[in-house]
Design a protein around this motif. Structure first.
Motif, PDB file in Angstrom:
ATOM      1  N   GLN A  55       1.031  -1.029  -0.085  1.00  0.00           N
ATOM      2  CA  GLN A  55      -0.055   0.023   0.348  1.00  0.00           C
ATOM      3  C   GLN A  55       0.986   1.349   0.053  1.00  0.00           C
ATOM      4  N   PRO A  56       0.732   2.245  -0.728  1.00  0.00           N
ATOM      5  CA  PRO A  56       1.657   3.513  -0.819  1.00  0.00           C
ATOM      6  C   PRO A  56       1.266   4.189   0.323  1.00  0.00           C
TER       7      PRO A  56
ATOM      8  N   GLU B 248       4.128  -8.895   5.274  1.00  0.00           N
ATOM      9  CA  GLU B 248       5.669  -9.217   4.943  1.00  0.00           C
ATOM     10  C   GLU B 248       6.634  -8.444   5.501  1.00  0.00           C
ATOM     11  N   SER B 249       6.309  -7.472   6.137  1.00  0.00           N
ATOM     12  CA  SER B 249       7.304  -6.475   6.701  1.00  0.00           C
ATOM     13  C   SER B 249       8.403  -6.033   5.644  1.00  0.00           C
ATOM     14  N   PHE B 250       7.633  -5.475   4.403  1.00  0.00           N
ATOM     15  CA  PHE B 250       8.166  -4.982   3.207  1.00  0.00           C
ATOM     16  C   PHE B 250       7.972  -3.819   2.892  1.00  0.00           C
ATOM     17  N   VAL B 251       9.124  -2.982   2.721  1.00  0.00           N
ATOM     18  CA  VAL B 251       9.110  -1.565   2.394  1.00  0.00           C
ATOM     19  C   VAL B 251       9.744  -1.562   0.920  1.00  0.00           C
ATOM     20  N   VAL B 252       9.204  -0.738   0.009  1.00  0.00           N
ATOM     21  CA  VAL B 252       9.629  -0.448  -1.182  1.00  0.00           C
ATOM     22  C   VAL B 252       9.680   1.213  -1.209  1.00  0.00           C
ATOM     23  N   VAL B 253      10.826   1.515  -1.649  1.00  0.00           N
ATOM     24  CA  VAL B 253      11.298   3.032  -1.942  1.00  0.00           C
ATOM     25  C   VAL B 253      11.842   2.855  -3.171  1.00  0.00           C
ATOM     26  N   THR B 254      11.018   3.833  -4.011  1.00  0.00           N
ATOM     27  CA  THR B 254      11.505   4.075  -5.439  1.00  0.00           C
ATOM     28  C   THR B 254      11.791   5.709  -5.895  1.00  0.00           C
TER      29      THR B 254
ATOM     30  N   GLN C 242       6.030   2.228  -0.591  1.00  0.00           N
ATOM     31  CA  GLN C 242       5.037   1.641  -0.424  1.00  0.00           C
ATOM     32  C   GLN C 242       5.270   0.519   0.704  1.00  0.00           C
ATOM     33  N   LEU C 243       4.205   0.078   1.346  1.00  0.00           N
ATOM     34  CA  LEU C 243       4.387  -0.722   2.648  1.00  0.00           C
ATOM     35  C   LEU C 243       3.485  -2.191   2.530  1.00  0.00           C
TER      36      LEU C 243
END
Length: 165
Positions: free
Chosen positions: A62-63, A93-99, A88-89
């Protein structure tokens, strides 16, 4: 019988010499019966980004809005600084995406605003930096004192002064 079988060795040599004279001594590679070269495919960053983003979609992140900057601290006391990133998080899954476009900067360059984000490793580095700055300021003050002790040279002829005495 074919034509090749009827030619003698001498005739073959003469024909080859005539071809050399006509087309030059260099032999040509390629031609009517050779295979074409395959074009080398160069993958661009956009293609790789698409693959990564399709893999990330599996986790349905989710953003997160309202994040203006992201700083990632490295062990060599540099910082990967993202200005205006999209974050985005995925909570499960405790997963963070930084673009975004990262800039690698020295920790010194981002002072003083980055102090609140620094961890224990960075605090040690900041303490060393502070000591260096204090030492540098004290050294500069000591140099100023030394310069004050030295009188200015006067443009006189020292030989004349010694002769007068």
């Amino acid at each position: 019988m074919s034509q090749e079988e009827t030619l003698t060795e001498a005739e073959k040599k003469e024909a080859r010499e005539k071809l050399k004279e006509r087309f030059g001594a260099t032999t040509r590679t390629g031609g009517k019966g050779t295979e074409r070269r395959k074009k080398k495919v160069v993958k661009s960053a956009k293609q790789e980004d698409k693959k990564v983003m399709s893999a990330v979609k599996k986790y349905s992140p989710q953003p997160l809005d309202g994040i203006t900057e992201v700083n990632m601290f490295k062990d060599d006391n540099t910082v990967m600084h993202f200005a205006k990133p999209s974050v985005q998080l995925a909570v499960k899954e405790s997963f963070v995406v930084v673009t975004g476009i990262p800039e690698t900067k020295e920790l010194k360059e981002l002072l003083p605003g980055i102090i609140s984000q620094a961890g224990p490793h960075q605090y040690d580095y900041l303490k060393k930096l502070q000591e260096e700055m204090k030492g540098g300021a004290e050294g500069a003050a000591a140099e100023d004192k030394k310069e004050e002790d030295i009188p200015d040279l006067v443009e006189t002829n020292f030989e004349e002064v010694s002769n007068k005495q």
